[in-house]
Design an enzyme around this catalytic site. Structure first.
Site, PDB file in Angstrom:
ATOM      1  N   GLU A  98     -10.471 -64.049  37.599  1.00  0.00           N
ATOM      2  CA  GLU A  98      -9.694 -62.937  38.125  1.00  0.00           C
ATOM      3  C   GLU A  98     -10.176 -61.609  37.520  1.00  0.00           C
ATOM      4  O   GLU A  98     -10.342 -60.618  38.228  1.00  0.00           O
ATOM      5  CB  GLU A  98      -8.202 -63.140  37.825  1.00  0.00           C
ATOM      6  CG  GLU A  98      -7.538 -64.236  38.658  1.00  0.00           C
ATOM      7  CD  GLU A  98      -7.860 -65.658  38.210  1.00  0.00           C
ATOM      8  OE1 GLU A  98      -8.413 -65.815  37.095  1.00  0.00           O
ATOM      9  OE2 GLU A  98      -7.587 -66.605  38.969  1.00  0.00           O
ATOM     10  N   GLN A 155     -16.133 -65.407  15.768  1.00  0.00           N
ATOM     11  CA  GLN A 155     -15.581 -64.205  16.397  1.00  0.00           C
ATOM     12  C   GLN A 155     -14.092 -64.371  16.609  1.00  0.00           C
ATOM     13  O   GLN A 155     -13.665 -65.322  17.262  1.00  0.00           O
ATOM     14  CB  GLN A 155     -16.285 -63.984  17.730  1.00  0.00           C
ATOM     15  CG  GLN A 155     -15.700 -62.850  18.563  1.00  0.00           C
ATOM     16  CD  GLN A 155     -16.101 -62.971  20.020  1.00  0.00           C
ATOM     17  OE1 GLN A 155     -17.275 -63.050  20.336  1.00  0.00           O
ATOM     18  NE2 GLN A 155     -15.125 -62.998  20.919  1.00  0.00           N
ATOM     19  N   GLU A 211     -22.619 -60.475  24.425  1.00  0.00           N
ATOM     20  CA  GLU A 211     -22.256 -61.816  24.884  1.00  0.00           C
ATOM     21  C   GLU A 211     -22.742 -62.042  26.308  1.00  0.00           C
ATOM     22  O   GLU A 211     -23.347 -63.058  26.625  1.00  0.00           O
ATOM     23  CB  GLU A 211     -20.739 -61.987  24.818  1.00  0.00           C
ATOM     24  CG  GLU A 211     -20.279 -63.375  25.280  1.00  0.00           C
ATOM     25  CD  GLU A 211     -18.766 -63.555  25.176  1.00  0.00           C
ATOM     26  OE1 GLU A 211     -18.043 -62.541  25.200  1.00  0.00           O
ATOM     27  OE2 GLU A 211     -18.325 -64.711  25.065  1.00  0.00           O
ATOM     28  N   SER A 258      -9.615 -63.059  20.682  1.00  0.00           N
ATOM     29  CA  SER A 258      -8.466 -63.496  21.494  1.00  0.00           C
ATOM     30  C   SER A 258      -7.263 -63.892  20.640  1.00  0.00           C
ATOM     31  O   SER A 258      -7.415 -64.377  19.512  1.00  0.00           O
ATOM     32  CB  SER A 258      -8.857 -64.714  22.334  1.00  0.00           C
ATOM     33  OG  SER A 258      -9.795 -64.368  23.301  1.00  0.00           O
TER      34      SER A 258
END
Lengths: 404, 387, 404, 387
Positions: free
Chosen positions: A373, A120, A238, A123
């Protein structure tokens, strides 16, 4: 668990018959793994919720656990789900939902049989938490696309035949609107996979450099400009894949902490450290019970917030436990047994990892798969209904949004 | 580190002066400039991966500036400074993770010899330590590194000689030392010996360390025969060892403050530059408040370490029994927290080998455990306070 | 401390002479407090940095500590700084910087002599952290202003002759620009002071309701629309006042924790609790050393970040220590000795407070004088230089900004 | 609470079913509706300030619904439910801080009598407990409330009678009980007695409590003479006491979950509404992330309490030795943290007496210390695990 209704009784019977047929025609003891998985696909038992002919038999996905359990009981392997996790766990659902029939026919069976491994590529160095800001470009060239950019954190890229890719096809619209989803042949010219060494020294992940990589338009998944929506399907799958299992009591990081306590301290140990060990043990058990509760709620179709909190809770707790375990080791905690090795980690790393490596590896828990976060924003906004922050980047053309 | 001082009531200590003299400020900027030029990340990585964690050229440069002999008395060729000067050097070394044998030779070894050696012995050993030509390392633990156990090396009298046997673990910079200060168990107590590191009967094996910038060794003595003149013969050996370890405790805290300060500055700089969602991540409260907490902790950590260094410098040993473990326990807590939080602020890049965050993270954890973890240090504070 | 330079030697001599003159003409043993403070003002020793005739003698403010020390040594009282803290600590500096000469002549001496007590009316129910959003209105009526609104958390309002007030004089400009600063006669018609009971039951604070209160324009401090700037002077003086003192080792909340440990646990106590006690003791000492360092840096004129971190650090630590002290009490921690009393607290509360009351009172530490969240924003932005958040309320007319 | 069960290895317990039956869901909504109508903040404050912390009308309404006798066997006029039903009531009571004698009478007293009383004794006492006409309270501690000390009341045999002397501290709802279950020290062990609260020789003095919604009393016996039929005579009294205290431990955790849930919901609602700097404060990450953390903790606290209630319901005492202290330690930690954080989110208003935040904050701290603080409970978990 509530007793089966009439229709679930029918489904149960059908599932049982199919499993029996599979095990009869392909006895696990004598069938090579790849062949067995192929047959499992053909029997509609790969992803039971898929339609007939696509690896499924059109029943509720909750039957999958039952199928896998029976296969394992009969000595069959389900480790393809691990070996090819990005394909089977995340890619398959995406292709079923957004792919063309040709794509589904071409990719699903070899994926499930592990004849083709998937990775994948989402990012990027400049797009981590802010995935939609990604900069890898795909420009149309007749019936092909030319891709340029850099991806990071691509597990399995060095073994993969195919890669799931999101790229920017229109920089002049707001960032979420300019993305398109592709499947890349990892053997294409211009695909350069390099190991990415992490703080353990090992290279569990890769960087992938894409230089003028040509992708045929038939390997596009979903419409041009719909890449964000398609990628969200992948990421939803996921989360489901991660939240699936509940470990037995005392397993995972806390097991190692308890072992170190018993070998290094035991009855004469410092009571302050014992209290801290127990505090962590209690918290690990609280989290485990919550996962159990979430799983039960999910099978009853009324999942509550308990499901979405597990990843966040686990990340912090795992860091705390693995760090405390090193403290328990005392001076031995200053060592790194075996030394740093700049190699690929072994496949079954989780079971044999030293406390030292676990300690270092755990630092990524609160980063990978969504930083803590970001998870807190999601919980705060989607579960608790708190308002979002003022955003300037959502409606501006991507080209004009500040980036680093 | 057992409290040989009398239990102190929680009496306010005489105030120290935190401010630096002109000379001390100059010392700081000299060291900082040197390390900026010579101990950049690339060089530190080269040393830790290819030179076993000891930067010999840098050590020579430090020696040329007289820094390796800061704590060596002037009459033996040293500078004869107070610990305040040493604390400045240590902070700067900690800021860069500079892989040199400062803690081991310039602090641990030097203090042990100054406190335990006769004039003759000091005159024999210390001039070379001051010039950097000799490097001392202290072997005082057993193989498990237990603080409450006798040394792992035993010394037996044999005529006029001593015979040393056994194994000492976690000897800081052990494989790079030219001389070892060996604390040996005689059966009735402890004696300190200074021996050449390459002497017959002595073997050194590197430890596989978590923090590659701070090498350690296991030292083995096998029937090693030495004369009685190798035994440090002035003063009480336990007191000399205690003084060396207390100084090292303070030294570690000072070094940690350098690492903490670097961590705060580097993470802050990143948070100012790194943009996600169209804004610098430092504008998000999640990051901003984490850095504000780190700032608060950094300032307090600095106060404890600077206070301990000044208390040590003025030789107030009652107060030192509180100040030294207090500084190390507090700075260790702050450093491990800050170095971990920094990785979180960096995100994925902070998890990579190529980023420096992990070097500080490992140093933080390793120094946290070195010579007693925060819980151990707090217990010492409690003992000194009579709590 | 660095040795005095020539000019500081002159200042020292002058200060010493003045103190001697004061003590000679008004021996503390025989002079009533108010009279002594009045004389102190007349000798220019009230606020040494003020000019001659305004309670000062025009030297560096750092001499004040020396003056106070000498007066206390001679048996004189400096408790006016405590009794009239809002006037002497905060109001005086504001009036000196922004007030007219008439105002300075009228207000400063009776303030310092504690003939007139002062209070501060800034916070409102809808304007806490966001002080500049305050809604209390002041409308001009000839040479008077008519004030309406509600203020909260006004310490000493029930005793005060004068109140420092910030009110909105123009709702149509951005919020910081529409404020004006006044001094209110607390005996005016329409000023209604009501006790505000806190979680201890006691009323340490007040609410003040202002209904058609008339303020003469000569009691306005600073120009119309300059209220924010004037208020900032007051708040800066507050911070200086708070950061002033360094306690001896082991004082404050940690003293009570240690006492409870010694009386309830001692040598046989639980080692886990001892470790926690020591952790808090170490942190309290770290904070104390930082305050010492900050004070030293301030007198040397090079204050670093250590000064601004103390309030934040103290608030969290004080909450932690007082809460732990209750845990140390065990079952006794479930009691509230003396019961809840709905009265005004006694003046010297800090010394005689029970651990139970200290525990409850401490909850306000991270709220009063700037919440910890606001303090972290300030540290992050002003000390570390991190960028602020996107703001929509800064340039919009106050009238249009959402409020609750 | 001493572990009478065998040490359990960390074996995964048989899974409980967390989901509720239709009837259980109905029970929850019935109780919630009742309390919404009858135990609003104003009423709770009136009861705590003017009625000594016991809401008699509300108690009657709970009794009319059969809830006061949930754990009383059917043959003695009760409902004979499992602890799962009781846990539902307890959570709802905890959510409202409803000042009724549920923990004391319907849990502690009832379990003690059911486990310790003969059929005759149960038949004599429990029917009135079930109807709410009788209210039990347990006096088992000494005046200091020490868990590891013998009871503060002593019992001496005198012919056929017993004479009770001494003082018991921290008796929950002591002054509102009609009967006391007294655990008394006989010198050779413990016996449980049931006595009328207004009997001669017995005095009750209210404790000045931190949490005004949970009254407590000091009970004094002075030469109190009672017949042997007042002594609970079936079963081992220590076991009966242990069972009552374990049930109370779980009950407190369930009650805490109600308080935690309320705290989360109320603080979240406020953060959505309260505007500062032109935005709802819940849009700031400082507040949002604090609430997200509170959500995570709330869900896990709920899991531990519900698990313990189910383990108790099915009578799995080996697992209960882990599950009960685990739940109370964890829920106590979460409750004190959440109730404190909520005050911070409310800001100044949360510090006022008129806001309800302090009521939950005090309940959290008080129940944290009741029957052993988290550290004590964790030690019990460790004992049960053999750690």
């Amino acid at each position: 668990m509530a007793s089966d209704t009439a229709s679930t009784t029918d489904e149960r019977t059908m599932i049982e018959e199919r499993v029996e047929a599979l095990l009869a025609s392909h006895p696990p003891a004598t069938t090579p793994e790849h062949e067995f998985w192929g047959a499992q696909f053909d029997h509609g038992l790969a992803w039971v919720q898929h339609p007939e002919g696509y690896g499924g038999c059109g029943v509720s996905p909750r039957w999958q656990a039952e199928v896998d359990r029976r296969i394992e009981q009969a000595g069959g392997s389900t480790r393809n789900r691990y070996i090819n996790v990005l394909g089977i766990g995340m890619g398959a659902g995406t292709i079923m939902e957004h792919g063309t029939e040709d794509q589904q026919r071409r990719w699903l069976r070899p994926m499930f049989a592990c004849e083709e491994i998937w990775c994948q590529m989402f990012s990027e160095p400049g797009a981590g938490s802010d995935l939609a800001a990604l900069a890898t470009s795909a420009k149309r060239d007749g019936d092909h696309w030319i891709v340029n950019g850099q991806k990071v954190w691509t597990t399995l890229a060095h073994l993969a035949t195919w890669g799931l890719l999101v790229a920017r096809t229109d920089p002049d619209v707001p960032k979420h609107a300019g993305l398109t989803y592709f499947v890349v042949d990892m053997d294409s010219d211009g695909v350069d996979v390099r190991p990415l060494h992490q703080i353990t020294g090992e290279a569990e992940f890769n960087e992938v450099y894409l230089t003028d990589v040509r992708i045929p338009d038939e390997h596009r998944v979903g419409d041009v400009g719909q890449g964000w929506k398609v990628a969200m399907t992948t990421l939803m799958n996921e989360r489901v894949a991660i939240g699936g299992g509940v470990q037995p009591r005392g397993e995972g990081a806390i097991r190692q902490a308890v072992e170190v306590w018993q070998t290094h301290h035991g009855a004469d140990g410092d009571p302050a450290q014992r209290d801290e060990l127990l505090r962590l043990w209690v918290e690990a058990e609280a989290l485990r019970l919550t996962s159990t509760r979430a799983k039960e709620a999910a099978t009853h179709g009324t999942p509550g917030p308990e499901g979405s909190t597990a990843k966040l809770h686990w990340a912090d707790l795992n860091k705390a436990i693995t760090s405390f375990t090193i403290d328990l080791l005392g001076p031995e905690g200053m060592t790194y047994p075996g030394g740093y090795r700049f190699t690929r980690p072994e496949e079954t790393a989780t079971r044999t990892t030293s406390p030292h490596k676990a300690f270092l590896r755990a630092r990524a828990n609160s980063i990978e798969g969504g930083t803590s976060e970001v998870m807190k924003n999601i919980l705060g906004e989607r579960v608790l209904g708190l308002p979002g922050e003022p955003r300037t980047d959502k409606n501006q053309p991507w080209r004009e949004v500040p980036r680093s | 580190m057992s409290a040989t001082t009398s239990p102190a009531a929680p009496v306010t200590p005489d105030a120290v002066t935190f401010s630096l003299t002109e000379e001390q400020r100059l010392l700081r900027s000299t060291v900082r400039e040197l390390l900026t030029a010579r101990a950049g990340s690339e060089r530190v990585r080269e040393v830790m991966l290819e030179h076993g964690g000891f930067d010999e050229p840098l050590w020579s440069e430090l020696a040329q500036l007289g820094l390796t002999g800061l704590l060596v008395p002037e009459r033996y060729g040293g500078v004869g400074s107070t610990f305040v000067e040493a604390s400045i050097v240590l902070e700067e070394l900690g800021r860069r993770l500079a892989p040199v044998a400062y803690l081991s030779s310039a602090v641990l070894g030097t203090v042990a010899v100054v406190r335990g050696g006769s004039d003759d012995q000091q005159a024999r050993i210390l001039p070379d330590v001051a010039t950097g030509a000799a490097r001392l390392a202290l072997a005082h633990l057993d193989t498990a590194g237990r603080l409450d156990a006798p040394p792992g090396i035993r010394a037996a009298r044999d005529g006029d000689d001593w015979v040393l046997d056994g194994e000492a673990g976690y000897v800081i910079d052990g494989q790079h030392a030219t001389h070892l200060v060996v604390a040996a168990d005689t059966g009735t107590g402890i004696e300190l010996f200074v021996v050449a590191a390459d002497a017959d009967g002595l073997a050194r094996e590197p430890v596989e360390v978590l923090d590659l910038t701070r090498p350690m060794a296991t030292v083995t003595a096998a029937g090693m025969r030495i004369g009685d003149d190798a035994r440090l013969s002035a003063g009480e050996p336990v007191a000399a060892l205690h003084a060396a370890l207390t100084a090292a405790t303070v030294a570690i805290a000072c070094e940690q403050v350098g690492g903490i300060q670097h961590t705060l500055e580097a993470a802050t700089a990143y948070a100012r530059e790194r943009v996600q969602f169209g804004r610098a991540i430092g504008s998000f409260q999640a990051v901003k408040h984490q850095l504000a907490d780190m700032l608060v902790a950094t300032e307090s950590a600095r106060s404890t370490a600077e206070h301990a260094a000044r208390v040590l410098a003025r030789g107030d040993y009652d107060e030192l029994a509180i100040a030294a473990p207090l500084a190390k326990s507090y700075c260790s807590q702050v450093y491990t927290q800050a170095a971990g939080d920094a990785i979180q602020i960096y995100g994925g890049i902070g998890f990579t080998w190529e980023h420096d965050a992990h070097l500080y993270f490992k140093r933080a954890k390793s120094t946290r455990l070195l010579l007693g973890d925060p819980r151990h240090q707090r217990a010492l504070v409690g003992d000194a306070l009579g709590l």
